[in-house]
Structure formats: C-alpha cells, structure tokens
Design a protein around this motif. Sequence first.
Motif, PDB file in Angstrom:
ATOM      1  N   LYS A  55      -3.428   1.915  -9.441  1.00 50.16           N
ATOM      2  CA  LYS A  55      -4.041   2.530  -8.267  1.00 50.16           C
ATOM      3  C   LYS A  55      -3.695   1.775  -6.990  1.00 50.16           C
ATOM      4  O   LYS A  55      -3.559   2.377  -5.934  1.00 50.16           O
ATOM      5  CB  LYS A  55      -5.568   2.578  -8.421  1.00 50.16           C
ATOM      6  CG  LYS A  55      -6.018   3.571  -9.433  1.00 50.16           C
ATOM      7  CD  LYS A  55      -5.555   4.929  -9.024  1.00 50.16           C
ATOM      8  CE  LYS A  55      -6.497   6.000  -9.452  1.00 50.16           C
ATOM      9  NZ  LYS A  55      -6.062   7.296  -9.013  1.00 50.16           N
ATOM     10  N   LYS A  56      -3.608   0.465  -7.104  1.00 50.91           N
ATOM     11  CA  LYS A  56      -3.323  -0.340  -5.915  1.00 50.91           C
ATOM     12  C   LYS A  56      -2.496  -1.537  -6.333  1.00 50.91           C
ATOM     13  O   LYS A  56      -2.797  -2.196  -7.327  1.00 50.91           O
ATOM     14  CB  LYS A  56      -4.627  -0.803  -5.274  1.00 50.91           C
ATOM     15  CG  LYS A  56      -4.460  -1.524  -3.971  1.00 50.91           C
ATOM     16  CD  LYS A  56      -5.804  -1.844  -3.363  1.00 50.91           C
ATOM     17  CE  LYS A  56      -5.636  -2.463  -2.003  1.00 50.91           C
ATOM     18  NZ  LYS A  56      -6.932  -2.783  -1.410  1.00 50.91           N
TER      19      LYS A  56
ATOM     20  N   GLU B 151      -0.400  -4.805  -4.314  1.00 49.26           N
ATOM     21  CA  GLU B 151       0.081  -5.519  -3.132  1.00 49.26           C
ATOM     22  C   GLU B 151       0.544  -6.903  -3.568  1.00 49.26           C
ATOM     23  O   GLU B 151      -0.100  -7.557  -4.380  1.00 49.26           O
ATOM     24  CB  GLU B 151      -1.024  -5.688  -2.096  1.00 49.26           C
ATOM     25  CG  GLU B 151      -1.481  -4.426  -1.444  1.00 49.26           C
ATOM     26  CD  GLU B 151      -2.603  -4.673  -0.450  1.00 49.26           C
ATOM     27  OE1 GLU B 151      -2.824  -5.845  -0.059  1.00 49.26           O
ATOM     28  OE2 GLU B 151      -3.259  -3.702  -0.086  1.00 49.26           O
TER      29      GLU B 151
ATOM     30  N   GLY C   7       3.890  -1.934  -1.119  1.00 48.75           N
ATOM     31  CA  GLY C   7       2.992  -3.033  -1.408  1.00 48.75           C
ATOM     32  C   GLY C   7       3.661  -4.380  -1.590  1.00 48.75           C
ATOM     33  O   GLY C   7       2.998  -5.345  -1.933  1.00 48.75           O
TER      34      GLY C   7
END
Length: 168
Positions: free
Chosen positions: A109-110, A112, A139
């Motif tokens: 989902k995310k 970085e 990211g």
Amino acid sequence: MGPVIVTVILVLVLVLIGLLFAPIDIYLDTRSNNYYAEIKGLVKASVEADKLEILRIRVKVPFRQFYFYPLKPRRKKTGKKPSEKKGRKHWNRFAPKTIWRVLRSFEIKKWELDLDTGDCITNAKLYPLFALLNYRSGGFHVNFEGRNHAVLMVRNRPVSLIKSFFNL
C-alpha cells in the motif's frame, strides 16, 4: 430448529465470513519507530522499546490492552522430561513455490525509501536507478544529507492467504 438457533448460526457464519475478508495491515516506519500489525477493529500488536527489557509487544483488543515480552527468559518446568515425538517434519510442505504464492498475495500500500549511503559516488550511481524505479512505482529517493528512512505498509486478507497457501 427454532428461529433463535437459526439466527445464532446465521450471525456466527456472517462473523466468520467478515473475519475472512477483514484486512490485515503490517506497517513499518523507521523514522518514527512505529512498527505494528493489525486486523482492523479487532486487534493491534505494536513493537515498542522498553526501559527494562530490549523490547515489548503491546497488544490492543477492544476494551483491553496488555504487554508481552518476547525476549524475557521463561522459567522451565521441572519434573517430567519432554518425550521425543517421532514423525515426519512439517517443514517439508513449505516448498519455495508455496512461499512465493503466499508472498505474492500481499499488496504493498505504501513504500518509501530515503537513502544516503555515506559515499557521494555511490549515491550518484543510485540516482538514475531510483529515478527509473520512481517511474514505475515511486517512493525511492537518494539524498546527500545523511538521512536514512524507510516506510512499508502491506495489506492482506485471510481469504487471500488461504487461497495462496492451498493453491485454490
């Protein structure tokens, strides 16, 4: 069967189906030292630093919270010797193919990554690679200021894990 029993069975089946589709989130953030796994609305387990022990796990369920110390030595029970169990090892069923299917069932989902290797030449070599990776997924960042930071959030559902594990 009476209408009460049918209603109770129906509610239990609906709760079990709801649990199969409830999202499981795993979140790792190195900047804020925030590490947890949770099933939305049911349970959340966070890894935290502790003054006495190295780390502790805080488990939160509705209306209750408790702590677990995984690195604390446990007292051994005295008395009986543990009997040796004979039989086949269960690790044989975890083939690399099965592990790969389970890992692919997770959804990122995310993501970085802010990286400084400490060497300006290596950072300069990583810059085009990270630019190419940002073109596809994003990211990835290279900095020359000494910051190292990673954030990862993955999500899965129990039904997806079951499907990938049993190859349905």
